[in-house]
Motif scaffolding. Structure first.
Motif, PDB file in Angstrom:
ATOM      1  N   MET A  58      -5.217 -42.295  49.011  1.00 11.53           N
ATOM      2  CA  MET A  58      -5.284 -43.554  49.757  1.00 11.53           C
ATOM      3  C   MET A  58      -4.324 -43.510  50.945  1.00 11.53           C
ATOM      4  O   MET A  58      -4.682 -43.862  52.065  1.00 11.53           O
ATOM      5  CB  MET A  58      -4.910 -44.743  48.850  1.00 11.53           C
ATOM      6  CG  MET A  58      -5.880 -44.989  47.716  1.00 11.53           C
ATOM      7  SD  MET A  58      -7.562 -45.211  48.273  1.00 11.53           S
ATOM      8  CE  MET A  58      -7.416 -46.786  49.108  1.00 11.53           C
ATOM      9  N   GLU A  59      -3.113 -43.043  50.683  1.00  8.48           N
ATOM     10  CA  GLU A  59      -2.112 -43.033  51.753  1.00  8.48           C
ATOM     11  C   GLU A  59      -2.369 -41.913  52.749  1.00  8.48           C
ATOM     12  O   GLU A  59      -2.369 -42.123  53.955  1.00  8.48           O
ATOM     13  CB  GLU A  59      -0.707 -42.891  51.141  1.00  8.48           C
ATOM     14  CG  GLU A  59      -0.275 -44.089  50.298  1.00  8.48           C
ATOM     15  CD  GLU A  59      -0.131 -45.375  51.126  1.00  8.48           C
ATOM     16  OE1 GLU A  59       0.261 -45.275  52.306  1.00  8.48           O
ATOM     17  OE2 GLU A  59      -0.411 -46.465  50.578  1.00  8.48           O
ATOM     18  N   GLU A  60      -2.591 -40.707  52.193  1.00 12.14           N
ATOM     19  CA  GLU A  60      -2.750 -39.542  53.054  1.00 12.14           C
ATOM     20  C   GLU A  60      -4.065 -39.625  53.821  1.00 12.14           C
ATOM     21  O   GLU A  60      -4.122 -39.329  55.021  1.00 12.14           O
ATOM     22  CB  GLU A  60      -2.712 -38.276  52.191  1.00 12.14           C
ATOM     23  CG  GLU A  60      -2.341 -37.022  52.965  1.00 12.14           C
ATOM     24  CD  GLU A  60      -2.090 -35.843  52.028  1.00 12.14           C
ATOM     25  OE1 GLU A  60      -1.094 -35.882  51.279  1.00 12.14           O
ATOM     26  OE2 GLU A  60      -2.884 -34.900  52.029  1.00 12.14           O
ATOM     27  N   GLY A  61      -5.115 -40.066  53.131  1.00  8.15           N
ATOM     28  CA  GLY A  61      -6.413 -40.213  53.776  1.00  8.15           C
ATOM     29  C   GLY A  61      -6.328 -41.243  54.891  1.00  8.15           C
ATOM     30  O   GLY A  61      -6.872 -41.043  55.985  1.00  8.15           O
ATOM     31  N   SER A  62      -5.637 -42.333  54.618  1.00  6.90           N
ATOM     32  CA  SER A  62      -5.490 -43.370  55.646  1.00  6.90           C
ATOM     33  C   SER A  62      -4.684 -42.847  56.825  1.00  6.90           C
ATOM     34  O   SER A  62      -4.968 -43.145  57.980  1.00  6.90           O
ATOM     35  CB  SER A  62      -4.786 -44.598  55.056  1.00  6.90           C
ATOM     36  OG  SER A  62      -5.497 -45.063  53.935  1.00  6.90           O
ATOM     37  N   GLU A  63      -3.687 -42.048  56.497  1.00  4.76           N
ATOM     38  CA  GLU A  63      -2.866 -41.487  57.569  1.00  4.76           C
ATOM     39  C   GLU A  63      -3.713 -40.565  58.451  1.00  4.76           C
ATOM     40  O   GLU A  63      -3.614 -40.588  59.676  1.00  4.76           O
ATOM     41  CB  GLU A  63      -1.680 -40.727  56.955  1.00  4.76           C
ATOM     42  CG  GLU A  63      -0.645 -40.313  57.999  1.00  4.76           C
ATOM     43  CD  GLU A  63       0.504 -39.520  57.395  1.00  4.76           C
ATOM     44  OE1 GLU A  63       0.618 -39.459  56.153  1.00  4.76           O
ATOM     45  OE2 GLU A  63       1.287 -38.957  58.186  1.00  4.76           O
ATOM     46  N   LEU A  64      -4.551 -39.780  57.791  1.00  2.00           N
ATOM     47  CA  LEU A  64      -5.421 -38.876  58.549  1.00  2.00           C
ATOM     48  C   LEU A  64      -6.342 -39.675  59.462  1.00  2.00           C
ATOM     49  O   LEU A  64      -6.483 -39.372  60.650  1.00  2.00           O
ATOM     50  CB  LEU A  64      -6.241 -38.001  57.587  1.00  2.00           C
ATOM     51  CG  LEU A  64      -7.289 -37.091  58.236  1.00  2.00           C
ATOM     52  CD1 LEU A  64      -6.626 -36.075  59.172  1.00  2.00           C
ATOM     53  CD2 LEU A  64      -8.108 -36.352  57.185  1.00  2.00           C
ATOM     54  N   LEU A  65      -6.932 -40.731  58.891  1.00  2.00           N
ATOM     55  CA  LEU A  65      -7.833 -41.548  59.694  1.00  2.00           C
ATOM     56  C   LEU A  65      -7.101 -42.211  60.842  1.00  2.00           C
ATOM     57  O   LEU A  65      -7.599 -42.281  61.967  1.00  2.00           O
ATOM     58  CB  LEU A  65      -8.484 -42.616  58.821  1.00  2.00           C
ATOM     59  CG  LEU A  65      -9.581 -42.105  57.889  1.00  2.00           C
ATOM     60  CD1 LEU A  65     -10.164 -43.269  57.098  1.00  2.00           C
ATOM     61  CD2 LEU A  65     -10.671 -41.410  58.700  1.00  2.00           C
ATOM     62  N   ARG A  83       7.981 -30.129  61.516  1.00  2.00           N
ATOM     63  CA  ARG A  83       8.150 -31.014  60.368  1.00  2.00           C
ATOM     64  C   ARG A  83       7.616 -32.423  60.576  1.00  2.00           C
ATOM     65  O   ARG A  83       7.569 -33.208  59.641  1.00  2.00           O
ATOM     66  CB  ARG A  83       9.608 -31.038  59.904  1.00  2.00           C
ATOM     67  CG  ARG A  83      10.597 -31.694  60.856  1.00  2.00           C
ATOM     68  CD  ARG A  83      12.001 -31.547  60.272  1.00  2.00           C
ATOM     69  NE  ARG A  83      12.989 -32.250  61.044  1.00  2.00           N
ATOM     70  CZ  ARG A  83      13.550 -31.765  62.150  1.00  2.00           C
ATOM     71  NH1 ARG A  83      13.200 -30.582  62.608  1.00  2.00           N
ATOM     72  NH2 ARG A  83      14.448 -32.480  62.803  1.00  2.00           N
ATOM     73  N   ASP A  84       7.195 -32.755  61.791  1.00  2.00           N
ATOM     74  CA  ASP A  84       6.549 -34.063  61.946  1.00  2.00           C
ATOM     75  C   ASP A  84       5.020 -33.952  61.904  1.00  2.00           C
ATOM     76  O   ASP A  84       4.309 -34.907  62.182  1.00  2.00           O
ATOM     77  CB  ASP A  84       7.008 -34.770  63.235  1.00  2.00           C
ATOM     78  CG  ASP A  84       6.891 -33.870  64.443  1.00  2.00           C
ATOM     79  OD1 ASP A  84       6.529 -32.693  64.256  1.00  2.00           O
ATOM     80  OD2 ASP A  84       7.157 -34.339  65.568  1.00  2.00           O
ATOM     81  N   ILE A  85       4.517 -32.799  61.535  1.00  2.00           N
ATOM     82  CA  ILE A  85       3.065 -32.619  61.430  1.00  2.00           C
ATOM     83  C   ILE A  85       2.520 -32.923  60.034  1.00  2.00           C
ATOM     84  O   ILE A  85       1.485 -33.553  59.907  1.00  2.00           O
ATOM     85  CB  ILE A  85       2.667 -31.198  61.898  1.00  2.00           C
ATOM     86  CG1 ILE A  85       2.973 -31.083  63.392  1.00  2.00           C
ATOM     87  CG2 ILE A  85       1.197 -30.943  61.629  1.00  2.00           C
ATOM     88  CD1 ILE A  85       2.511 -29.801  63.996  1.00  2.00           C
ATOM     89  N   PRO A  86       3.219 -32.488  58.993  1.00  2.00           N
ATOM     90  CA  PRO A  86       2.675 -32.803  57.669  1.00  2.00           C
ATOM     91  C   PRO A  86       2.602 -34.303  57.436  1.00  2.00           C
ATOM     92  O   PRO A  86       3.364 -35.080  58.025  1.00  2.00           O
ATOM     93  CB  PRO A  86       3.687 -32.174  56.703  1.00  2.00           C
ATOM     94  CG  PRO A  86       4.395 -31.150  57.507  1.00  2.00           C
ATOM     95  CD  PRO A  86       4.436 -31.681  58.901  1.00  2.00           C
ATOM     96  N   SER A  87       1.688 -34.678  56.590  1.00  2.00           N
ATOM     97  CA  SER A  87       1.583 -36.076  56.198  1.00  2.00           C
ATOM     98  C   SER A  87       2.928 -36.531  55.637  1.00  2.00           C
ATOM     99  O   SER A  87       3.622 -35.774  54.970  1.00  2.00           O
ATOM    100  CB  SER A  87       0.502 -36.204  55.123  1.00  2.00           C
ATOM    101  OG  SER A  87       0.680 -37.414  54.434  1.00  2.00           O
TER     102      SER A  87
END
Lengths: 159, 487, 612
Positions: free
Chosen positions: C304-311, C348-352
């Motif tokens: 939910m969090e990571e997917g939302s971040e990707l979107l 290091r600011d690239i990963p979720s």
């Protein structure tokens, strides 16, 4: 392991050595030779910088340093004493000469005396088998050394 | 020392000024390179080396010509030729002498080797402890480049060849080809399983031909004088000469070069002038830490690769140490094992642990605690180490033990059963005894004993407590009456 | 010198070289049996085709992953090749035409046994108290070769012991097989370990033989998973867990990672790939855990969090926002997080920023569930069961503590859980299948496949697709994202928008992928990275696979089976997740989520510190 501080100048020289070998990892041993020439030994910091410059792991550099007996991580004494333990010297009693050095200097092989004056190491054949047993202090070669003669050699450098 | 000697590898050593290429050229230097480049195909030049019967002088004795041919046949965009100058054998220094006295002969031979195998790059792997040899080699390389014997388009033939120096850093195992190559690549000098041989996959995984200094030093002469000449010297299977470093209890120590087939007796007693102070010959050790100790009965063997192996030793790089009655053969074996333990790279278990255990067994025996089973263990363990070790170091390291067990078993037996060292070398087996007849009770010995092991009343015979005695020998030195002796 | 050239060998090789082109199949004899093998095959492998099982020790292979260790160092696999002077190591010696091989005549047996006796003579005889007791390849070898006494004894090499947050090094037990060194350097490219020293004192160690904690170690634990002896083992926290369970003032909550259920059964003799989800829950309940929850629940939350971040990143990117960092890298693997903090701090600011499922579970348990129960977070002990050793370190990170109280108190490996169950006299086989407790026990198929390489990104795609397009997926399986290939690429059609996905498992592959991106050789929108080869199923805390990659494949297949069998297979459809957002969190990437479920990363590239 005591931490040492490298001066800016020495640090630059070390980096220059790495640059002179194109930062090639294959040149690690050549770089270590030069670095040991510069510092007299290879303290941890020096190895870390070399690792960074050549883009290899510090563990790898340390693995190489500890493989070759020519490389050392302890500073040598002002007068490094090397006793030849080649076969020719051995059959002529070099082991007894070595024992006497250990006794008089009160250090073991690979160690440096507390005052930093002497360090003791063994080497294998300096190609002076005719003079066996052979001892080297710095660059000076002593031939046909007997255990009795050890104290005189040490005395030469004591002051 | 001229008698019986024939100098091929050492032909120029001490004769020319090694820092002047002109002197080398004056003595036919670079003539062979010229001949090979202008008159011979690589195949034809290799054929000469093959027919000459030259075998590797580093110890193994593999046919030099065949080795070159194998490297030549492998197809690759880049190949290397390497000169192994990491002389690590304690008591041998012929490579150093050649590089110091005649560096051009090695450079010339490497260039020939490069032409024959299709390599444009040569590497000299040399001990860092040889500063003079390195210096002379560098001077020679510079001069050779200036004269056009190195570099591009050599002698106008389109052949390019350069040489680089790589430094050893004190690891005996780097004498092994694969370990040497890893060391040149900046890695720990650990050997890898062969095959693949360096001739297929060596330095930077390219075909690499490795020869030793002395081998190279023979090459230009063979080209100049022809294979027939070289093959006319020596024995049926070992041609030419071999350089030996004579040392130990011998009158004339130093480098000698003799035709293959010369006997050990001729070398030791005629060229070497026999033993010092008229001592009695006991053993001669050849082949360094991987060789063995030969005895009186072997003295008339004509020296060549195969005879020495048959006798339980080996040619090695040519160390030859003469021993007399004052040398304890068990201790000698221990000395070599100590060396091997120190120099084992640690990669394979039989060498890493087995040699340590061999050494410990020898320590036990020389310490007076050996048992009959220990002798069996020594033998079994030695055979297993030879049979299972990864590289030449471990495959030969038990040789000093096996050869002394074979030739001097009686001394082992005495150490184990009689607790005696006939050469009075093994301290633990020595007993200092006071001859009651001779002792006048002066107390000098007792006063000088560092551990108070000597008791006795003034003017009466004294006694040394063997339990306390540390065998330092101080008492015997001090006694003015010769009353103390070693049993 | 001793540079002995095996003349016979090189001759044979020479002729082989000349005839290279003609030959493809090699004919030889092994133990009297005729064998035909492809050129380039080793004696070891050729022998296995005719039922001759040559013992090995240092040799190690994970075939389906292309991982092989064969230094030829232990010399246990030596065999006699007629015509050769010395015995040859079967693991590295290639077959040749006409070769006659004897693998068990008296010469070979004596040599093999003596070599093993030598290895044992430099190995502490502490089997009874060793963590590897019963699982030690050296021990098995001693049994197999029937060693009953050690004729050669002497000094043993000893070294300083080293305990890090996750891994214990007791290298007195090291036999120099070099597997860990190979894993750390060649497979993982971490470079924390190297062979050091020479001869009898040679051993594998970090630089300066300092503690692992001060090295660049990522605690991926792959060294532990391949170590044949007890030289490298995990830090065992089971005693702490037992104490917590015995403490009446504590509410002890447990969470189990997806990959555990596919491997735990192996410890009880079940076939690899047997799913033991229900028995595991039952066992945990019998061990006395107050609540048996599932990390899978937290995995759904992660999606939910990571997917939302990707979107969020994607839509901002599509709108032309130049500050957006793409590709987005997954961050649920703590070994991988340690890796980029050491080696790619500039990225290091690239990963979720989403925490890992383990670390999402912690605050939900202590800030949400504990409050629901009306207990103080200090009185709640959260235990995780993980296939992983880096999780032990992750739960000790300072940023995952509140006033010194860690969100997750203890992380146990799959192996430690098996030991716990055994020591509690629980007959695992006869346990009933039980379910997890609620609310944090319900999970979807998407979260189960977190445990294998490609699973996280597949789970994320299922959710991101539906959230982005507003359409229902016709097929939830993204088979193009599955498999064991080192680095995989796939393009997923988000209803006209092609989303480029990259997947790497194993840190060496991750490094390659990152370098490709840095050099501009490849572009992706999202990348999944797992530190361990195979993903969590091959984690450093899993039952030892002893080099059998079939086991890893079976574990992965089991997870996909479990996914297929689930009623709900998309994280955003998990009713308890929906409830959690409604009741507590608000919305994904909201303020509460940001505070509890997201983290930041550090630059650890200074790396090596020298001990005073």
């Amino acid at each position: 392991m005591a931490k040492i501080k490298l001066s800016e100048k020495k640090l630059q020289e070390l980096k220059d050595i790495c640059t002179s070998f194109n930062h090639e990892k294959g040149e690690l041993i050549n770089v270590l030779h030069k670095a040991q020439g510069l510092f007299g030994y290879l303290p941890a910091e020096v190895q870390e910088i070399i690792a960074k410059e050549l883009n290899v792991s510090v563990a790898h550099v340390y693995g190489v340093v500890t493989f070759y007996s020519f490389f050392t991580m302890t500073p040598k004494g002002e007068h490094p004493i090397s006793v030849c333990l080649g076969t020719a010297c051995y059959v002529r009693g070099a082991d007894k000469v070595l024992e006497e050095f250990k006794r008089i200097l009160n250090i073991q092989v690979g160690e440096t005396s507390a005052d930093g004056k002497f360090s003791l190491s063994c080497l294998r054949c300096v190609g002076a088998c005719g003079l066996a047993p052979v001892v080297m202090v710095g660059e000076k070669v002593y031939g046909r050394v007997s255990p009795d003669g050890v104290k005189d050699i040490v005395a030469e450098y004591r002051n | 020392m001229a008698k019986k000697q024939l100098r091929i590898a050492l032909r120029n050593c001490g004769v020319i000024d090694p820092e002047r290429i002109e002197e080398y050229i004056e003595r036919d230097g670079y003539l062979a390179l010229g001949k090979v480049l202008t008159e011979l195909s690589p195949e034809a030049a290799i054929e000469i080396i093959k027919k000459s019967g030259l075998r590797g002088r580093g110890g193994g004795g593999f046919s030099t010509g065949l080795k070159w041919d194998i490297t030549r046949r492998v197809k690759a965009d880049q190949k290397y030729v390497v000169c192994n100058a990491d002389e690590g054998d304690p008591g041998a220094f012929m490579d150093r002498s050649v590089l110091e006295g005649d560096p051009h002969s090695v450079i010339e031979a490497m260039a020939i080797n490069g032409y024959c195998t299709g390599a444009s790059k040569g590497l000299v792997y040399i001990r860092a402890e040889y500063p003079l040899a390195i210096e002379r080699l560098k001077i020679a390389m510079k001069q050779a480049s200036e004269w056009g014997f190195l570099g591009t388009n050599i002698l106008g033939t389109g052949f390019n060849f350069e040489i680089e120096i790589r430094y050893g850093a004190g690891a005996f195992v780097c004498g092994e080809e694969t370990a040497l190559i890893h060391s040149m690549e900046g890695l720990r000098g650990e050997p890898t399983v062969k095959p693949p041989f360096p001739s297929e996959s060596g330095y930077l995984e390219k075909p690499t031909n490795v020869n030793n200094v002395e081998t190279y030093a023979n090459v230009p002469v063979i080209i100049n004088k022809g294979w027939e000449w070289f093959a006319g010297i020596g024995t049926e299977k070992s041609k030419g000469t071999k350089v030996f470093a004579l040392a130990g209890k011998i009158n004339k120590v130093g480098l000698i070069e003799v035709p293959m087939g010369t006997t050990l007796r001729e070398v030791i007693f005629e060229i070497g002038g026999g033993l010092q102070d008229g001592a009695t010959f006991k053993a001669v050790q050849t082949g360094g830490p991987s060789g063995g100790c030969l005895m009186e009965k072997h003295l008339d063997i004509p020296i060549d690769y195969d005879n020495l192996i048959a006798a339980g030793s080996m040619m090695g790089s040519g160390g030859m140490i003469v021993m007399d009655d004052a040398n304890c053969m068990v201790s000698i074996a221990k000395f070599y094992l100590e060396f091997t333990v120190e120099e084992s790279c640690g990669k394979c278990s039989p060498c890493r642990i087995g040699n340590k255990r061999l050494f410990e067994l020898l320590e036990k025996i020389t310490g007076g605690n050996g048992t009959p089973e220990d002798l069996d263990k020594l033998r079994n363990l030695s055979h297993v180490i030879k049979d299972t070790s990864l590289c030449g170091l471990g495959q030969t390291s038990p040789n000093p033990v096996l050869s002394t067990l074979e030739n001097f078993y009686e001394e082992y037996r005495e150490h184990v059963f009689d607790k005696k060292c006939r050469s009075s070398v093994c301290k633990s087996l020595m007993m200092y005894i006071i001859d009651a007849e001779k002792c006048i009770g002066c107390t000098l010995c007792a006063r000088n004993c560092p551990v108070n092991a000597i008791t006795g009343e003034r003017k009466l015979a004294h006694y040394i407590d063997p339990e306390k005695c540390i065998k330092c020998g101080a008492c015997m030195e001090k006694c003015k009456f010769g009353a103390i002796f070693i049993n | 010198m001793w540079r002995m050239y095996g003349e016979m060998q090189i001759r044979r090789n020479f002729y082989q070289l000349m005839r290279r082109d003609e030959m493809e199949m090699i004919h030889l004899t092994i133990d009297g049996k005729p064998v035909t093998a492809e050129k380039g095959t080793t004696i070891l492998k050729a022998a296995s085709t005719v039922g001759v099982d040559i013992p090995t020790l240092c040799y190690f292979e994970l075939r389906d992953l292309g991982i092989e260790n064969k230094p030829g160092g232990c010399r246990i696999c030596v065999v006699e090749v007629e015509g050769r002077r010395n015995l040859a190591p079967a693991c590295t010696t290639k077959v040749e035409n006409g070769m006659v091989v004897n693998t068990h005549n008296i010469r070979v047996l004596n040599a093999r046994r003596t070599v093993l006796e030598l290895i044992l003579s430099d190995h502490p005889a502490e089997c009874l108290t060793c963590a590897k007791n019963g699982n030690c390849e050296l021990q098995s070898m001693a049994q197999q070769l029937g060693v009953r006494e050690l004729p050669y004894t002497g000094e043993q090499s000893t070294y300083r012991k080293d305990t890090s947050p996750a891994i214990i090094r007791d290298v007195d037990k090291c036999i120099m097989c070099r597997r860990c060194e190979m894993m750390c350097n060649e497979v993982q490219t971490v470079g924390a370990l190297s062979a050091v020293n020479r001869g009898f004192m040679a051993v594998v160690a970090p630089a300066f033989e300092m503690n692992l904690e001060k090295s660049t170690c990522t605690y991926c634990g792959q060294c532990v998973s391949v170590c044949p002896t007890g030289a490298l083992t995990e830090v065992d926290h089971s005693r702490n867990v037992i104490n917590a369970l015995a403490d009446p003032t504590k509410t002890v909550v447990v969470q189990t990672a997806p990959a555990v259920r596919a491997a735990l059964g192996e410890e009880f003799g079940l076939a690899p790939g047997t799913l033991v989800t229900g028995k595991m829950a039952a066992a945990l309940r019998r061990l006395g855990f107050n609540y048996v929850f599932d990390t899978d629940f937290a995995a759904d939350l992660t999606i939910m969090e990571e997917g939302s971040e990707l979107l969020d990143r994607l839509s901002r990117y599509l709108k032309g926002d130049k500050t957006v960092k793409l590709p987005m890298l997954t961050s649920c693997c703590p070994g991988w997080v340690n890796f980029f903090e050491h080696y790619f701090p500039e990225l290091r600011d690239i990963p979720s920023t989403a925490k890992s499922p383990q670390q999402m579970f912690g605050p939900i348990a202590k800030e949400y569930f504990a409050k629901k129960l009306g207990i103080d977070r200090k009185n709640m002990i959260v235990v995780s069961i993980m296939p992983c050793l880096a999780k032990k370190y992750e739960c000790q990170r300072e940023e995952f503590k509140v006033n010194g109280d860690p969100d997750v108190n203890y992380s146990l490996s799959t192996r430690e859980l098996a030991h716990l169950i055994k020591s509690a006299n629980i007959d695992f086989d006869s346990l009933p299948e039980e379910g997890f407790d609620n609310p944090m026990g319900e999970s979807t198929g998407a979260s189960v496949i977190f445990g294998t390489t490609g699973g996280v990104i597949e789970a994320a795609c299922r959710t991101a697709y539906e959230l982005y397009t507003g359409k229902k997926l016709k097929k939830v399986d993204f088979k193009e994202l599955r498999g064991f290939e080192n680095i995989r690429h796939a393009t997923i059609d988000f209803d006209g928008l092609p989303i480029k996905i990259g997947i790497a498992h194993g840190l060496g592959n991750a490094r390659k992928l990152l370098e490709d991106i840095k050099e501009g050789r490849n572009q992706f929108h999202a990348i999944e990275i797992m530190a361990c080869p195979g993903g969590c199923i091959g984690g450093g805390g899993q039952p030892y696979h002893h080099g059998d990659s079939e086991i890893l494949k079976q574990r992965a297949a089991a997870l996909y089976r479990e996914d297929e069998g689930k009623a709900i297979r998309k994280s955003h459809e998990n009713p308890f997740i929906i409830e959690l957002y409604k009741e507590f969190l608000g919305k994904p990437l909201g303020e509460k989520s940001h505070h509890l479920l997201h983290t930041k990363y550090f630059d650890k590239s200074a790396g090596v510190f020298v001990e005073e």
